[in-house]
Write an enzyme that holds these catalytic residues in place. Structure first.
Site, PDB file in Angstrom:
ATOM      1  N   SER A   1       0.853  -1.182   0.000  1.00 34.29           N
ATOM      2  CA  SER A   1       0.000   0.000   0.000  1.00 34.29           C
ATOM      3  C   SER A   1       0.892   1.237   0.000  1.00 34.29           C
ATOM      4  O   SER A   1       1.749   1.395   0.873  1.00 34.29           O
ATOM      5  CB  SER A   1      -0.876  -0.036   1.261  1.00 34.29           C
TER       6      SER A   1
ATOM      7  N   LYS B   1      -0.967  -0.864  -4.459  1.00 36.36           N
ATOM      8  CA  LYS B   1      -2.206  -0.145  -4.099  1.00 36.36           C
ATOM      9  C   LYS B   1      -1.847   1.307  -3.840  1.00 36.36           C
ATOM     10  O   LYS B   1      -0.979   1.592  -3.005  1.00 36.36           O
ATOM     11  CB  LYS B   1      -2.815  -0.796  -2.854  1.00 36.36           C
ATOM     12  N   LEU B   2      -2.491   2.208  -4.569  1.00 34.95           N
ATOM     13  CA  LEU B   2      -2.249   3.634  -4.373  1.00 34.95           C
ATOM     14  C   LEU B   2      -3.353   4.226  -3.515  1.00 34.95           C
ATOM     15  O   LEU B   2      -4.542   4.036  -3.786  1.00 34.95           O
ATOM     16  CB  LEU B   2      -2.233   4.378  -5.718  1.00 34.95           C
ATOM     17  N   LYS B   3      -2.956   4.951  -2.479  1.00 35.87           N
ATOM     18  CA  LYS B   3      -3.929   5.702  -1.696  1.00 35.87           C
ATOM     19  C   LYS B   3      -4.333   6.901  -2.544  1.00 35.87           C
ATOM     20  O   LYS B   3      -3.462   7.562  -3.137  1.00 35.87           O
ATOM     21  CB  LYS B   3      -3.298   6.161  -0.390  1.00 35.87           C
TER      22      LYS B   3
ATOM     23  N   ASP C   1      -7.176   2.991  -3.145  1.00 35.18           N
ATOM     24  CA  ASP C   1      -7.925   2.995  -1.885  1.00 35.18           C
ATOM     25  C   ASP C   1      -8.218   4.432  -1.486  1.00 35.18           C
ATOM     26  O   ASP C   1      -7.302   5.220  -1.234  1.00 35.18           O
ATOM     27  CB  ASP C   1      -7.096   2.298  -0.788  1.00 35.18           C
TER      28      ASP C   1
ATOM     29  N   ASN D   1     -10.353   5.359   1.145  1.00 30.59           N
ATOM     30  CA  ASN D   1     -10.683   5.543   2.568  1.00 30.59           C
ATOM     31  C   ASN D   1     -11.818   6.546   2.774  1.00 30.59           C
ATOM     32  O   ASN D   1     -11.681   7.492   3.564  1.00 30.59           O
ATOM     33  CB  ASN D   1      -9.440   5.960   3.375  1.00 30.59           C
TER      34      ASN D   1
ATOM     35  N   GLU E   1     -11.100   0.721  -3.634  1.00 30.58           N
ATOM     36  CA  GLU E   1     -11.444   0.345  -2.262  1.00 30.58           C
ATOM     37  C   GLU E   1     -12.104   1.522  -1.546  1.00 30.58           C
ATOM     38  O   GLU E   1     -11.589   2.644  -1.572  1.00 30.58           O
ATOM     39  CB  GLU E   1     -10.131  -0.064  -1.558  1.00 30.58           C
TER      40      GLU E   1
ATOM     41  N   ASP F   1     -13.853  -1.940   2.516  1.00 33.23           N
ATOM     42  CA  ASP F   1     -12.968  -2.121   3.670  1.00 33.23           C
ATOM     43  C   ASP F   1     -13.775  -1.663   4.900  1.00 33.23           C
ATOM     44  O   ASP F   1     -14.459  -2.479   5.539  1.00 33.23           O
ATOM     45  CB  ASP F   1     -11.684  -1.291   3.459  1.00 33.23           C
TER      46      ASP F   1
ATOM     47  N   LYS G   1     -10.048  -7.338   7.205  1.00 34.02           N
ATOM     48  CA  LYS G   1      -9.063  -6.982   8.244  1.00 34.02           C
ATOM     49  C   LYS G   1      -9.603  -7.542   9.548  1.00 34.02           C
ATOM     50  O   LYS G   1     -10.633  -7.077  10.050  1.00 34.02           O
ATOM     51  CB  LYS G   1      -8.956  -5.460   8.392  1.00 34.02           C
TER      52      LYS G   1
ATOM     53  N   GLY H   1      -4.467  -4.613   6.013  1.00 38.90           N
ATOM     54  CA  GLY H   1      -3.552  -4.450   7.138  1.00 38.90           C
ATOM     55  C   GLY H   1      -3.748  -3.111   7.809  1.00 38.90           C
ATOM     56  O   GLY H   1      -4.453  -2.236   7.292  1.00 38.90           O
TER      57      GLY H   1
HETATM   58  O1  OSB Z   1      -7.398   1.497   4.434  1.00 43.79           O
HETATM   59  O2  OSB Z   1      -6.291  -0.270   4.086  1.00 43.79           O
HETATM   60  C1  OSB Z   1      -6.414   0.807   4.683  1.00 43.79           C
HETATM   61  C2  OSB Z   1      -3.294   1.429   6.805  1.00 43.79           C
HETATM   62  C3  OSB Z   1      -3.870   1.999   7.929  1.00 43.79           C
HETATM   63  C4  OSB Z   1      -5.230   2.214   7.956  1.00 43.79           C
HETATM   64  C5  OSB Z   1      -6.028   1.855   6.877  1.00 43.79           C
HETATM   65  C6  OSB Z   1      -5.469   1.261   5.747  1.00 43.79           C
HETATM   66  C7  OSB Z   1      -4.066   1.086   5.716  1.00 43.79           C
HETATM   67  C8  OSB Z   1      -3.362   0.577   4.543  1.00 43.79           C
HETATM   68  C9  OSB Z   1      -2.013  -0.083   4.742  1.00 43.79           C
HETATM   69  O3  OSB Z   1      -3.754   0.715   3.407  1.00 43.79           O
HETATM   70  C10 OSB Z   1      -2.149  -1.537   4.941  1.00 43.79           C
HETATM   71  C11 OSB Z   1      -0.865  -2.174   5.434  1.00 43.79           C
HETATM   72  O4  OSB Z   1       0.080  -2.281   4.659  1.00 43.79           O
HETATM   73  O5  OSB Z   1      -0.832  -2.582   6.611  1.00 43.79           O
HETATM   74 MG    MG Z   2      -8.518   0.407   3.018  1.00 45.62          MG
END
Ligand code: OSB
Ligand code: MG
Length: 367
Positions: free
Chosen positions: A134, A160-162, A188, A190, A213, A238, A262, A290
């Site tokens: 990520s 995976k790009l935020k 992702d 969020n 995501e 998620d 998760k 994660g």
């Molecule tokens: O949305 O998946 C998520 C990390 C912290 C909180 C939310 C997310 C994430 C990640 C990283 O995307 C996942 C990892 O490598 O542990």
């Molecule tokens: Mg996520």
């Protein structure tokens, strides 16, 4: 199995680099471990998946500590198994991350007492799992390309790009142009978008992404269902999936066609397994997410990621993607982009006492 004592160990672990998402920026992983001691001299470990701030989820460390000490642990029989934790704490609404860390520490102690690895208990079918990574939001596109290039060089099999409004089409296009159309790529958000962004998110369609995501709010299943009808990129949830029932509802209403599982978000490994089963029955692929876990949480996530329904690479990266020094034996990325599932009993790892001491900021006995 009889529980003798429960300790909360508050840790602060510096990350190798800042990790920025649409909801905040992290420079350290500030969390806690739970250690359960049993009357026959055994122990079990769990890692809290939340953060000091209620930004990813409504839970947060200080609140969780109160919930554990005053509401969850007092409901437990000292004579307990992991399967009995859920029913015992049913009267406490929500707080799934709190329940997850408690159940996991008890499960670890229980499995160690039988000499059984978590992966055997869960029903894992492989010894190694392909790892994705990520990638946080960056200040500039060149910085992003350098980071993605380094991860691909290291062997990660999926990127995976935020994303967030203002950092979506451009970074995705730049990664496609620099590394080609064959790199398994996903994004992702969020919860950073709303349904009125559907036309904008449609612009991601041309990049052949594996999935998007959690584009919309946590509680917006119907919005996700509508969005899924407006874009070609598969919608993955998620934050919205807190239970197997949520998963069944989301699948039935077309709110997602893929699920990020998760364990910390859904109340632990038992419920994570149920979500896996619900998704498998519906033909919905899942992958293991994660929360920047140390080796303690990572070990257990890897066991889960080895179940047969986990057909997409997870955010189960190697220790050095997060930490210069892990609390456990570091998890490493093999040349083929896989990470090995621990073989030891329980979660299969134990924190090194000296290393743990170095990152410990407080200890508190909860029972
Ligand atoms: O949305 O998946 C998520 C990390 C912290 C909180 C939310 C997310 C994430 C990640 C990283 O995307 C996942 C990892 O490598 O542990
Ligand atoms: Mg996520």
């Amino acid at each position: 199995m009889r529980i003798e004592r429960i300790e909360l160990i508050h840790i602060r672990m510096p990350l190798v680099g800042a990790f920025r998402t649409s909801f905040g920026i992290d420079l350290v992983r500030d969390t806690f471990l739970l250690r359960v001691l049993t009357s026959d001299g055994g122990q079990g470990w769990g890692e809290y998946g939340g953060d000091p701030d209620p930004a990813y989820s409504s839970e947060f460390s200080a609140g969780t500590e109160i919930v554990l000490a005053e509401h969850l642990i007092p409901r437990l029989d000292r004579e307990v198994t992991a399967a009995r934790v859920g029913p015992a704490v049913r009267g406490v609404k929500g707080h799934r991350m709190a329940k997850a860390v408690l159940e996991t520490a008890i499960l670890d102690a229980e499995l160690r007492s039988y000499g059984m690895p978590l992966r055997t208990y869960l029903g894992s079918v492989v010894d190694r799992v392909p790892a994705g990574v990520s990638v946080g939001i960056m200040d500039t596109i060149p910085q992003l390309l350098e980071q993605v290039g380094a991860y691909l060089e290291a062997g990660y099999v999926r990127i995976k790009l935020k994303i967030e409004p203002g950092w979506d089409v451009l970074p995705v296009r730049a990664v496609r142009e620099a590394f080609g159309d064959d790199v398994p790529l996903q994004v992702d958000a969020n919860t950073a978008y709303s349904l009125t962004d559907a036309r904008h998110l449609r612009r991601l369609d041309e990049f052949g992404l594996l999935l998007i995501e959690q584009p919309l709010d946590t509680d917006d299943l119907s919005g996700h269902a509508r969005l899924a009808g407006l874009i070609d990129t598969p919608v993955c949830l998620d934050e919205s999936i807190g239970s197997a029932r949520d998963a069944a509802a989301a699948i039935a209403m077309g709110a997602c066609s893929i699920i990020n599982i998760k364990p910390s978000r859904v109340g632990g490994y038992l419920e994570a397994r149920r979500i896996h089963d619900v998704a498998a029955a519906a033909g919905v692929p899942v992958w293991c997410g994660g929360m920047l876990e140390t080796g303690v949480g990572r070990a257990a996530n890897l066991a889960l990621a080895a179940l047969p329904g986990f057909v997409l690479p997870g955010d189960t990266s190697a220790s050095n993607r997060y930490y210069a020094e892990d609390l456990t034996e570091p998890f490493v990325l093999d040349a083929d982009g896989c990470v090995a599932v621990p073989t030891g009993t329980g979660i299969g790892v134990t924190p090194d006492p000296q290393v743990l001491e170095r990152y410990t900021v407080a200890r508190r006995r909860l029972l």
